[in-house]
Motif scaffolding. Structure first.
Motif, PDB file in Angstrom:
ATOM      1  N   PRO A  54      -0.640   0.746  -0.587  1.00 29.78           N
ATOM      2  CA  PRO A  54      -1.449   1.911  -0.741  1.00 29.78           C
ATOM      3  C   PRO A  54      -2.698   1.989  -0.680  1.00 29.78           C
ATOM      4  CG  PRO A  54      -0.715   1.111  -2.978  1.00 29.78           C
ATOM      5  CD  PRO A  54      -0.186   0.121  -1.626  1.00 29.78           C
ATOM      6  N   GLN A  55      -3.232   3.335  -0.255  1.00 30.96           N
ATOM      7  CA  GLN A  55      -4.555   3.703   0.145  1.00 30.96           C
ATOM      8  C   GLN A  55      -5.157   4.686  -0.610  1.00 30.96           C
ATOM      9  OE1 GLN A  55      -5.949   2.709   4.224  1.00 30.96           O
ATOM     10  NE2 GLN A  55      -3.940   2.151   4.539  1.00 30.96           N
ATOM     11  N   ASP A  56      -6.473   4.717  -0.848  1.00 30.59           N
ATOM     12  CA  ASP A  56      -7.092   6.126  -1.608  1.00 30.59           C
ATOM     13  C   ASP A  56      -7.141   7.086  -0.368  1.00 30.59           C
ATOM     14  OD1 ASP A  56      -7.369   5.009  -4.067  1.00 30.59           O
ATOM     15  OD2 ASP A  56      -9.435   4.189  -3.539  1.00 30.59           O
ATOM     16  N   SER A 280      -3.214   8.228  -4.270  1.00 32.79           N
ATOM     17  CA  SER A 280      -2.813   7.157  -3.500  1.00 32.79           C
ATOM     18  C   SER A 280      -1.887   7.331  -2.480  1.00 32.79           C
ATOM     19  CB  SER A 280      -2.195   6.092  -4.655  1.00 32.79           C
ATOM     20  OG  SER A 280      -1.809   5.016  -4.099  1.00 32.79           O
TER      21      SER A 280
END
Length: 358
Positions: A54-56, A280
């Motif tokens: 997961p990434q911002d 996310s």
């Protein structure tokens, strides 16, 4: 008994065929080893997977619109008369209460003086009526009538004073004197426009978003506008409409921007980008997306034992290197090669994408 030659040949062929199958059953039909059977098992189908984390992620919604003054008012006359003076200069900064147009007083000053005199006489009459009532020479009815005459004179004075004050048409707030609608000597009736005043700051950049994008924007989101005149300004979303325009099915959006220096102009074409709330998400290759039997879009995934699973996802963004999806949790092993040939619950052999490329 003589047996025909053809019957003899047929018997020989039958005997040979029987002997062939007997020999094959005894010596040539041994079962394959367990290793050979395992090599042919369908569970060993090999897939390629990629571990995604997961990434911002922050969605960006582009809106086309125009600049608009937050407060823009056409100041109108509340009484009639000829324009005697226009003291404010066009384009000048004005403060609340500054005079924009002044009408001729005409007989209003005399009417005010007359109302003052009438009130003074009515007060004397009332005071005299009260004293005579105390001495028994006036009735209560006479006192009440004198009081009514006094109050009526006071109301006439207030009306005359207001009528005189209305000859000065004033700015309702601090702003810019943007347009003059009358000139010296013009006659104005009640409701005729005198001037247009625009509040200098803040300004608005207004536009409309589609049904697909309106849910991505909320009040308080940051935004950046690029104007046709070349300026780039940052602001905050102040308003998102609840109901759509019936004709276009779009929702109005307002971006509030500062304009302390007064450089912005009303009605300039603009394009602004709204940066939605950070969340996310996972970025995956577009080719990894599949449909399940129910028609849901999602991804084939692998657990720790290489058992195939299906995770429904929702597309929320797109980039040249892949698509952003919501619906996955934590690190996920996503099948990126062979996902169209495996089913949920199937055990497979898995090779990571980096190893497959090397």
């Amino acid at each position: 008994m003589n047996v025909p030659q053809s019957v003899k040949l047929a018997g020989v062929f039958v005997v040979l065929i029987v002997l062939y199958f007997l020999v094959k059953g005894l010596f040539g039909g041994a079962p394959a080893s367990s290793e050979d059977a395992g090599a042919a098992a369908p569970d060993d189908f090999t897939v390629i997977y990629q571990t995604v984390t997961p990434q911002d992620w922050r969605d960006e919604v582009i809106v086309r619109g125009r600049t608009e003054a937050d407060r823009k008012v056409i100041v109108r006359a509340e009484t009639s008369g000829a324009v005697a003076e226009t003291p404010a200069e066009l384009g000048a900064l004005v403060s609340k209460g500054d005079i924009l147009c002044r009408l001729n007083v005409d007989a209003r000053q005399a009417q005010l003086a007359e109302a003052r005199a009438s009130l003074a006489k009515a007060k004397l009459d009332y005071d005299a009526a009260v004293k005579l009532n105390e001495d028994g020479f006036r009735s209560e009815t006479a006192v009440a009538q004198a009081r009514a005459m006094r109050d009526q004179a006071a109301a006439q004075l207030e009306r005359a004073r207001n009528e005189l004050q209305k000859t000065d048409i004033k700015a309702p707030f601090d702003g810019v004197f943007d347009k003059r609608h009358v000139e010296l000597g013009d006659f104005m009736n009640v409701g005729d426009p005198c001037a247009t005043v625009i509040q200098r700051s803040p300004f608005l950049v207004v536009g409309a978003v589609s049904e697909r994008d309106v849910a991505k924007i909320k009040k308080g989101d940051r935004g950046r506008a690029r104007l046709a005149t070349g300026e780039t300004i940052d602001g905050v979303v102040r308003f998102v409409a609840t109901s759509a325009e019936p004709a276009t099915r779009t929702f109005d959006v307002e971006l509030e921007v500062p304009n302390e220096d007064g450089l912005l102009r009303d009605g300039v074409t603009a394009e602004f980008t709204v940066f939605a709330e950070e969340r996310s998400a996972h970025r995956v290759p577009r080719a990894a997306l599949v449909l399940n039997d129910g028609g849901d879009i999602g991804l084939r995934t692998l657990d720790e034992e290489n058992i195939v699973g299906f995770e429904p996802v929702r597309l929320i963004g797109e980039t040249p290197s892949g698509v952003w999806v919501a619906g996955l949790s934590g690190d996920a092993r996503v099948i990126t090669g062979g996902q169209l040939y495996v089913n949920e619950g199937q055990k497979v052999a898995a090779v990571e994408a980096d190893e497959a490329d090397s």
